[in-house]
Scaffold this motif. Structure first.
Motif, PDB file in Angstrom:
ATOM      1  N   GLN A 347      41.380  44.500  40.875  1.00  0.00           N
ATOM      2  CA  GLN A 347      40.883  46.025  41.347  1.00  0.00           C
ATOM      3  C   GLN A 347      41.922  46.924  41.238  1.00  0.00           C
ATOM      4  OE1 GLN A 347      37.676  46.371  44.185  1.00  0.00           O
ATOM      5  NE2 GLN A 347      37.503  44.176  44.216  1.00  0.00           N
ATOM      6  N   LYS A 691      32.678  45.475  40.871  1.00  0.00           N
ATOM      7  CA  LYS A 691      33.617  45.024  41.746  1.00  0.00           C
ATOM      8  C   LYS A 691      33.237  43.933  42.613  1.00  0.00           C
ATOM      9  CE  LYS A 691      35.762  49.714  41.564  1.00  0.00           C
ATOM     10  NZ  LYS A 691      36.194  50.846  42.183  1.00  0.00           N
TER      11      LYS A 691
ATOM     12  N   THR B 348      40.567  49.411  46.289  1.00  0.00           N
ATOM     13  CA  THR B 348      39.483  48.332  45.974  1.00  0.00           C
ATOM     14  C   THR B 348      38.270  48.843  46.846  1.00  0.00           C
ATOM     15  OG1 THR B 348      40.686  47.454  48.120  1.00  0.00           O
ATOM     16  CG2 THR B 348      41.166  46.459  46.113  1.00  0.00           C
TER      17      THR B 348
END
Lengths: 803, 803
Positions: A347, A691, B348
């Motif tokens: 990420q 994600k 993230t």
């Protein structure tokens, strides 16, 4: 235009053909001989190894238990028996989520149908404009039930607007609920999955080449510096071109050998022969079986050299050999000590230069599309750009080349090219057949190969996972269907003409143009639903093509039980084709819900039937190639939203031609609200599909650390992301080792002409490991089982050898 | 239409006024009395504390060195002396990058001007269509030099098309180079920055409230679990409403006291008095100074109670008090042990639910817009949606309310409302003045407050950094200018009318409609450039408004040297207004480059002059409120690309009316290629402005670890992200402690009525720390310096007290 009777006839024909398919299916599926065609999933999962009823010789092929014929529809309740969680563990989350699209369709359209029929039909019928016009205009009976029957400027339009609001709110509510459920199903599925290589692995593309350092050193150094606590190891990707070529050659030789052996078996009196000259001309005649056996032996010796070259990469000395090797591609699979480390790496941006060290989640090993891994950044941008232009051109201008081909392929053209055919063509019967057939042929061929063309386009675009490729193809196919099936049918013109009129009409006029034609096309779409939806789905369950292919293969090719297994391609849910057509059905249902509600019951039948059929197929037949954990749901969601928007705009256009101008402000609010809803959903749920939250990763890591503190992850991950072709060589070599041992035991030592004396003093079964020593022993061919390459589980592995 | 002479006159007037401004500036800036107005940056940076030439009394105010008057333009070479790297260290990267926009403009337009003038003017003039038409049509001389002069269907249009290609390629090349430079400047700047709190900090929004746990515990637990190796500490955000109210009240009281003291100083013979009753009516008369002194004392006692309540959060017992406190907002600043940890956390996704634990880079502490920190996720989505609708409405329908106000504010309306004014209004002179003035007034007021309105809209949208707010405002202002200045001037209608015609015209007709009018409006835009660009920029350097305000303040308010410092607002580059107008100039230059190239030299003068002026201002005047490290560059880049696209479409429209239809395919390729270029640039460079690469973060961490292994980061980060209002209380308290010590020394003990006896047995200067003990000592007011609140450095701190 079609009357109610026409629809009735069409419905009758389609119902009959659908029933014929279902009946044929019911009869064929209980024949033991077809067991592998209709229940391949059970064979793959290992829960069934042979047809259930094989008492006597005839019973092996034909079902003699006549009681089972009486309950020929009992597959339906059987298909419904399995619970969703069972389906997830049996066929994966993708299949379960795919089935949810059908239930979503039912959940949306059942209440909508009831409300629309109860409210709109009385409103429309009692308006009765068309009763008086009937004499002058050709008006279908269906139209009396539709919005066309309402007088212009009528106050009744507010009923339609109200229902459009109601339906929009209801659909949005259902979509929200469904998105929520699917997102949490996905997270739960990912959380409950056992340890898998892709959880720890990140694919790193565009690794920069530092001169004087091997790629492997560069990667090690970079990740040891920037992820010091979590970096574990990496797996380089090798250019498999050379090996793929060799494998293809071996397969060709093996085919020839098989062919000759088969020939020999059938006619044992005559050994097949072959001339060794060029193209089989000249040269001396040799025994074909021996010749090919020898060829394969020679060849496999060569392969072993290459093979060793690769296998040594697993040995300690790989650095020496692979350093500066041209076959290492600037892409690598980097593995981490924890899921957390992989989630972080996937990420984040790694390098100052955002075109280098591009990190992404690694797809499942079986999901990787190897050929696209090494595409550099600039090329990727250009490819994407070119492909989007091509898709646009394909969608809007596909008729141009087809018309060109058609103009060539008419009868006059044919006569000119092949004058000797003239007497045949001039026959009246054949001429009319050809005239009806030829012009459509080019289009038919085009439509048949379209999904393949779109898939090739997606591949050129450079996606690195098969699942992603399929989603992209599905998107392209959807655009094609939207423009050419939906709009094309409504405006009745080629897409190119549509584009032209769109460019030269004002934006407010386009919904009007389309909106006006919409009610008139209801009968066409009803017929479309019956042909494509009812009969088409029923034919899906019959699996005619796999059935025929299976029996043909069974007759001519199959020799062993494993061959028989290989002969049956169970297939999988064909996302690139089924998703777009499903989305087209949603579009039709939503658009016609307020315009011609009589279309909705036909839709319901489709959804119910398709749900049953696909449930049955998923349980008994399909074997998914990959598991994307429902990654296609955001697409499904956003296309249903798009359908909502289209329906709102078209209703707006339709009403504006009905002089119900005061309704415009009321209706203009809806698309804006729908878009806002979409944006909210996107932000709320889509991250779950794109994600991997650190919270999840950490929780799984901690759990694993407590349950398996001694785990050797490096060993677990070793070679998980090796190109499948090398896996095949590995199994090849293992096989080799076994063979060698056996050979040693049985003393069937066949030294190759080149190495007539063993150069290695002690030929142990480790002899193939040292990277520099050439292969020493040639094994006896027939001891190598057929299935060495490709490796059997999973059977329908997406191999792509060429780079 | 304007002839060349008209343009000449206009140019003369504007050049004269620009020179007048420059002359006035040159004279005023060398007067010592104005030194703080024209060189505030040097005072702030501490390199100058008083005007340079202060020999005698007169010399303190007026510059007597007549030699300096002769070189009145010498600020220009001075402004050019400083190198870019010096500017970066002197004024920050934002300012340096801002100046690069002007040099980019020069780099783009100087070669373009030369080529366009040399190639196009001969081509256009020699075509000479308009020479023959002159008698019939009113054609300006400018038009003879423009594309209008070329005959329809002329082959010469290929010269224009060729130049459009050339210019597009050249501009794209320059943009690419510039983006590359700015991106690497940004990364270098970030890398060379010293240790800063924001490098280690991430702002976490939508922290879920777990019942039974304090927010602080929840945050600690979450990050200790999910970032175990890097998590350091966090800083909760408190609702500052209560304190802001108190501070406002104190400020009000202080103002009254100041006013009365000033009154007393001027008339020492009479002490000001005040009645204590409601609204100053009734009640007994008291001495005003004493009254307000007492009020402030009472009040500050109250403040101290609150103040302690907050300050105790830094003590060990804060948990007890703040647990379940309503004043803790669900947002927190989380700090990490390393930049790497912060970079990971910011990039993230943390939680399964993507609406919780939203992490982003923390803005600089001085850049935080505190009021927006605690907006929940759903509200944020709704706000964004509503604001985008409002901006759309504002851009296209702003004329409606203004026309309404104008219709009210005409003379008849005024006479009706205030009939007694009739005799005055009826005077011919006044009537004509009002008639010319009133209708425009509403519009003028609207345009004046527009940036403020747009800023308020951006604030409602919920951005958490001032820099981001300014960028958003700038975007909104750009849309407004594009539609209402550029398109509005060309189509000559209100934006609402434009929208109407856009909706009812076909997409291909719009560029035609606009394209046709473009050459005709060249003279208008030349005048616009001269008025807004030349004279406007020259007036910018004069700083008339700050000059007047400074001298007024100096006369009436300033008492101490620090007051004088506070009186001068140096201002900063006003991004929300300058960026959009700069982008408008780029648009004009690019659009007119092939249409009416004679406009380009005027543009060049603007860019050169503005470059000099802003360079001077940045060096000597402006003091940036924040440092975003050039974060606005992607916007600049994409808007120049948008200008290119607009110019290409308009040229396409223009040429299609010139019957040069065969040029269409040639020109349609350009926008597609431009878009592809934009996409590439976006992917290539934008991550440098949005993300922080781990490589960078790690390199800085490692360097710091080797140079300062003993660093106590926790102490360094403590309170970096405390709401500035608490900082003010902290300094307040430190001041307090000092005062107290002094008070103890001087024995000016003034016990409050409530605590006439010290409850704490040993009143040390630590007495304010214990969380529960109320303040014990009242200090003497005048010993508290004026600048306690707001804290002085940096002087123009963006405080936003209300939440």
């Amino acid at each position: 235009m079609a009357t109610l009777e026409d629809i009735g006839v069409s419905a009758f024909i389609n119902i009959v053909s659908a029933f014929a398919f279902l009946l044929a299916f019911a009869l064929l599926r209980i024949q033991p001989i077809n067991d592998r065609v209709y229940f391949p999933k059970w064979y793959i999962s290992g829960r069934r190894t042979s047809p259930r009823r094989s008492r006597n010789f005839v019973g092996k092929f034909v079902n003699l238990n006549f009681m089972t014929y009486l309950t020929f529809l009992n597959w339906m309740p059987q298909a419904l028996k399995m619970s969703e969680s069972q389906i997830i563990s049996h066929a994966g989350l993708d299949s379960a989520v795919f089935l949810r699209i059908y239930t979503l369709g039912l959940k949306i359209f059942v209440p909508m149908t009831i409300v629309a029929l109860l409210v709109l039909i009385p409103v429309n019928v009692s308006s009765g404009t068309l009763f008086f016009l009937k004499k002058e205009l050709v008006v279908s009976d269906i139209d009396k039930l539709s919005i066309s029957n309402v007088q212009p400027q009528s106050i009744r339009f507010f009923v339609h607007i109200g229902l459009e609001y109601l339906f929009t709110i209801y659909i949005c509510y259902m979509l929200y609920k469904e998105y929520d459920i699917v997102a949490s199903m996905r997270l739960q599925f990912l959380a409950s999955q056992p340890r898998r290589a892709e959880q720890f692995t990140v694919v790193v593309r565009n690794v920069p080449l530092v001169s004087g350092h091997s790629l492997s050193d560069t990667v090690d150094h970079f990740f040891q510096t920037n992820h010091p606590d979590t970096y574990l190891c990496h797996q380089a990707v090798y250019n498999a071109n050379k090996f793929a070529k060799l494998v293809r050659k071996r397969d060709r030789l093996r085919n020839w050998l098989d062919y000759n052996q088969l020939k020999f078996e059938r006619h044992p009196e005559k050994r097949p022969t072959k001339t060794t000259g060029f193209l089989g001309l000249g040269g001396k005649k040799v025994d074909a079986i021996e010749y090919y056996n020898q060829q394969i032996k020679d060849f496999e010796k060569k392969v072993m050299v290459c093979c060793n070259l690769v296998l040594c990469q697993m040995s300690l000395e790989r650095q020496k050999i692979l350093k500066n090797s041209k076959s290492v591609l600037p892409v690598t699979f980097v593995s981490f000590k924890s899921r957390w480390g992989a989630a972080v790496c996937a990420q984040t941006q790694q390098s100052k230069n955002p075109t280098l060290w591009l990190t992404n989640w690694a797809p499942e090993p079986r999901d990787v599309y190897w050929r696209n891994l090494a595409i550099p950044f600039v090329s990727l941008t250009i490819r994407k750009f070119i492909i989007s232009l091509s898709v646009f051109a394909l969608v809007f201008f596909y008729m141009i080349p087809i018309a060109f081909v058609q103009s060539l392929a008419n009868l006059e053209g044919l006569e000119k090219v092949a004058p000797f055919l003239r007497p045949v063509i001039e026959l009246k019967f054949i001429k009319s057949f050809l005239q009806g057939f030829l012009p459509g042929l080019a289009l038919k061929i085009f439509l048949y190969i379209l999904p393949t063309v779109l898939m090739i386009m997606s591949k050129i675009e450079g996606h690195i996972a098969v699942s992603n490729l399929e989603r992209r193809t599905s998107a392209k196919y959807y655009y094609f269907m939207l423009v050419n099936v939906f709009l094309g049918s409504i405006i009745a013109g080629t897409a190119f003409e549509q584009l032209h009129s769109f460019l030269h009409q004002s934006p407010t006029q386009i919904p009007q143009t389309i909106g006006v034609s919409i009610p008139m096309k209801a009968t066409f779409f009803i017929t479309y639903i019956m042909v494509d939806g009812w009969a088409g789905i029923a034919s899906e369950i019959l699996r005619l093509k796999p059935l025929v292919i299976f029996h043909l293969k069974n007759m001519f090719i199959v020799k062993t039980e494993r061959d028989r297994e290989m002969a049956m391609n169970p297939g999988s849910v064909d996302f690139p084709e089924t998703l777009p057509s499903l989305q087209l059905y949603f579009l039709l249902g939503i658009v016609y819900a307020v315009v011609t509600p009589i279309l909705l019951p036909f839709m319901l039948v489709f959804f119910a039937l398709a749900y049953l059929v696909y449930r049955h197929q998923i349980i008994n037949v399909y074997n998914q190639q990959y598991e994307s954990a429902g990654a296609f749901w955001p697409h499904v969601h956003s296309r249903i939203i798009a359908s909502l928007l289209i329906s709102q705009l078209l209703l707006l256009g339709l009403l504006s031609t009905k002089e119900a101008a005061n309704s415009t402000p009321l209706l203009i609010v809806l698309p804006i609200l729908t878009l806002a809803f979409h944006k909210y959903c996107k932000r709320r749920f889509e991250p779950a599909f794109r994600k991997y939250p650190l919270e999840e990763a950490m929780a799984k890591d901690i759990m694993e650390r407590t349950t398996e503190p001694e785990l050797n992850l490096k060993a677990y991950l070793a070679d998980a992301y090796l190109h499948p072709i090398f896996h095949s060589f590995q199994s090849f070599q293992e096989e080799e080792e076994k063979v060698e041992v056996r050979v040693d035991k049985h003393q069937v030592h066949t030294a190759s002409p080149l190495n007539s004396e063993p150069s290695s003093p002690s030929p142990t079964h480790h002899v193939y490991h040292p990277p520099t020593s050439p292969p020493q022993y040639i094994y006896h061919h027939s001891s190598l089982p057929d299935y060495i390459y490709p490796p059997p589980p999973p059977p329908y592995y997406p191999y792509h050898y060429e780079s």
